[in-house]
Enzyme design. Structure first.
Site, PDB file in Angstrom:
ATOM      1  N   GLU A   1       0.876  -1.169   0.000  1.00 15.22           N
ATOM      2  CA  GLU A   1       0.000   0.000   0.000  1.00 15.22           C
ATOM      3  C   GLU A   1       0.909   1.213   0.000  1.00 15.22           C
ATOM      4  O   GLU A   1       1.477   1.593   1.028  1.00 15.22           O
ATOM      5  CB  GLU A   1      -0.913   0.023   1.221  1.00 15.22           C
ATOM      6  CG  GLU A   1      -1.932   1.156   1.133  1.00 15.22           C
ATOM      7  CD  GLU A   1      -2.599   1.480   2.448  1.00 15.22           C
ATOM      8  OE1 GLU A   1      -3.611   2.184   2.415  1.00 15.22           O
ATOM      9  OE2 GLU A   1      -2.094   1.075   3.505  1.00 15.22           O
TER      10      GLU A   1
ATOM     11  N   CYS B   1      -2.154   9.070   3.030  1.00 19.97           N
ATOM     12  CA  CYS B   1      -1.837   8.678   1.648  1.00 19.97           C
ATOM     13  C   CYS B   1      -3.033   8.840   0.717  1.00 19.97           C
ATOM     14  O   CYS B   1      -2.861   8.995  -0.493  1.00 19.97           O
ATOM     15  CB  CYS B   1      -1.304   7.252   1.602  1.00 19.97           C
ATOM     16  SG  CYS B   1      -2.411   6.020   2.303  1.00 19.97           S
TER      17      CYS B   1
END
Length: 494
Positions: free
Chosen positions: A265, A299
């Site tokens: 990720e 993010c």
């Protein structure tokens, strides 16, 4: 305009918080490790040293690997109902201890206390959800002729090596711990050295819930040293990482060299497309709440704003107003909405992006400066007239910076949104069903939110594609990477 800290920003709540001693957890034992190396842990709101985190030596990592190898057999072979009882008990302990853990998180990471409390609530739900998914991780029977059984079973992949960042000190580690344990795997997790206490408190909940000590191992250390030792080890069967694209590429290559699966990720640079049929003020307010959460250190944070030219001025005015109304200060202070950036490096990086945009002709409508006093505080910043070659339009800002660009044609907005090698999250505001369809098919992102900017939920998968990584966390897909599929063909007689 220039924003300053709120008048009470350095007056935290009167309830005293004691920052705990930091140790690693290896084979069921809390330890300072076999060496003497330590790093200071700094409160980003005050720049005071909270404590010190021990750094693992190779012998400590070997001990954690050996424990995970033994713990895998123990945990894999434990009856599912007993495993589930332990995991649900850990979730209960998390809820009972969440108020104090949240305060510890705010001390070491900086986020506003309500955000820390919300993160802890989500962490407990994530653990419960994954536990139940583990009970449903079954295979299937495939019809064959008489005397033959053809079946598919799903088994835990084995010991996991996991690496997590500082921006969500509870949420990021728990995603990997919950999925590993729910699938029947053991785990060695290297949590962030900048926010170690939160990870320690999570592990204490599992320890107190009765998890066998060898199943979950927590280490800290020099990142390159730890990854280069854990990933090639034949004991590790899966690598799970959340962090930057460059580091993710390096770890994925390391795992690939050993033919090990990995889940990555990685970073993003989420576009926001605001269409001409929406209320620009409502869209700006919704976007601002998401943008300034965790000081933009997310993010999936909305970070490139493409607004239809007919709404541009109204949207910008509303965003500037929202930015200037943000109360910035020590996250432990009542009423504070945005805390500091995590460290001086992050502060400098954010300011350099603003200065680069300014040099290239961008206008700073509000913010654009470090706030006075101790702490790594940066003012919520709104930019317009930002050229597309400015660094803030191509590099993930990971801070409270809002570049806003007008567009005339939706196809052009989609082209700009998809122009980067990232594909993690995207956002859009529109009330037209046909436009939703165009955006759904056109935006290259693993996560799309329409008419809101909400965060992740355990019931649905999160993850990206292109350089934002691969694999999914959450939802029924969340355990896939932690399981292997085995085909079994059984004939009754030769």
């Amino acid at each position: 305009m220039s924003q300053s800290l709120s008048p009470t920003a350095r007056e935290p709540e009167t309830v005293e918080s004691i920052y705990p001693e930091i140790a690693m957890y290896i084979d069921g034992r809390w330890t300072d490790g076999s060496g003497s190396r330590r790093e200071p842990i700094v409160n980003p709101a005050t720049e005071e040293i909270l404590g010190f985190v021990p750094l693992a030596e190779k012998s400590d990592l070997d001990a954690a690997l050996a424990a995970a190898e033994r713990g895998f057999v123990v945990w894999r072979d434990m009856p599912l109902d007993k495993r589930a009882h332990i995991l649900h008990r850990a979730a209960t302990l998390l809820r009972e201890r969440s108020a104090e853990i949240a305060r510890i998180m705010t001390m070491e990471q900086g986020k506003a206390l309500p955000e820390a409390r919300g993160e802890l609530a989500g962490v407990a739900t994530t653990l419960d959800w994954n536990c139940e998914e583990g009970l449903r991780a079954h295979g299937r029977i495939i019809p064959r002729g008489p005397g033959e059984t053809l079946s598919v079973v799903r088994e835990p992949v084995g010991p996991v090596a996991a690496f997590t960042p500082w921006n969500f000190p509870a949420g990021s580690p728990m995603r990997k711990i919950a999925a590993s344990l729910s699938a029947g795997c053991s785990i060695v997790i290297k949590a962030s050295e900048e926010t170690p206490a939160t990870a320690c408190e999570l592990v204490r909940c599992f320890e107190d819930a009765g998890l066998p000590g060898s199943v979950l191992n927590l280490v800290f250390g020099v990142p390159a040293e730890v990854s280069e030792h854990l990933i090639p080890s034949p004991i590790v069967r899966l690598v799970a990482f959340t962090g930057s694209v460059p580091v993710g590429k390096s770890l994925a290559a390391m795992a690939g060299a050993a033919m090990k699966p990995s889940m990555m990720e990685l970073g993003g640079h989420a576009p926001v497309i605001v269409c001409p049929d929406v209320d620009p003020v409502a869209a700006a307010r919704s976007s601002a709440r998401a943008k300034f959460a965790n000081a933009g250190q997310v993010c999936t944070s909305p970070s490139r704003f493409f607004v239809h030219e007919s709404l541009f001025e109204s949207f910008v005015d509303a965003f500037v107003l929202a930015a200037e109304q943000i109360t910035v200060g020590n996250g432990l202070t009542t009423g504070v909405q945005m805390g500091p950036l995590v460290n001086e490096r992050r502060l400098s990086s954010v300011h350099n992006l603003v200065e680069d945009a300014r040099r290239r002709g961008a206008k700073v409508l509000t913010g654009g400066n470090r706030l006075p006093g101790p702490g790594f505080f940066y003012a919520p910043t709104v930019l317009t007239e930002v050229p597309m070659d400015a660094a803030v339009m191509t590099e993930e800002p990971f801070g409270p910076i809002v570049p806003i660009v007008p567009y005339a044609d939706l196809d052009d907005a989609l082209r700009l949104a998809n122009s980067l090698p990232f594909g993690l999250a995207a956002y859009a505001f529109t009330h037209r069903a046909d436009t939703v369809d165009v955006l759904t098919r056109g935006l290259q992102a693993g996560i799309l939110s329409v008419n809101h900017a909400g965060g992740s939920v355990p019931q649905a998968p999160s993850g990206g594609f292109k350089e934002s990584g691969f694999g999914r966390e959450g939802g029924s897909e969340g355990l896939d990477g932690y399981l292997v599929t085995k085909r079994i063909s059984h004939r009754m007689a030769i």
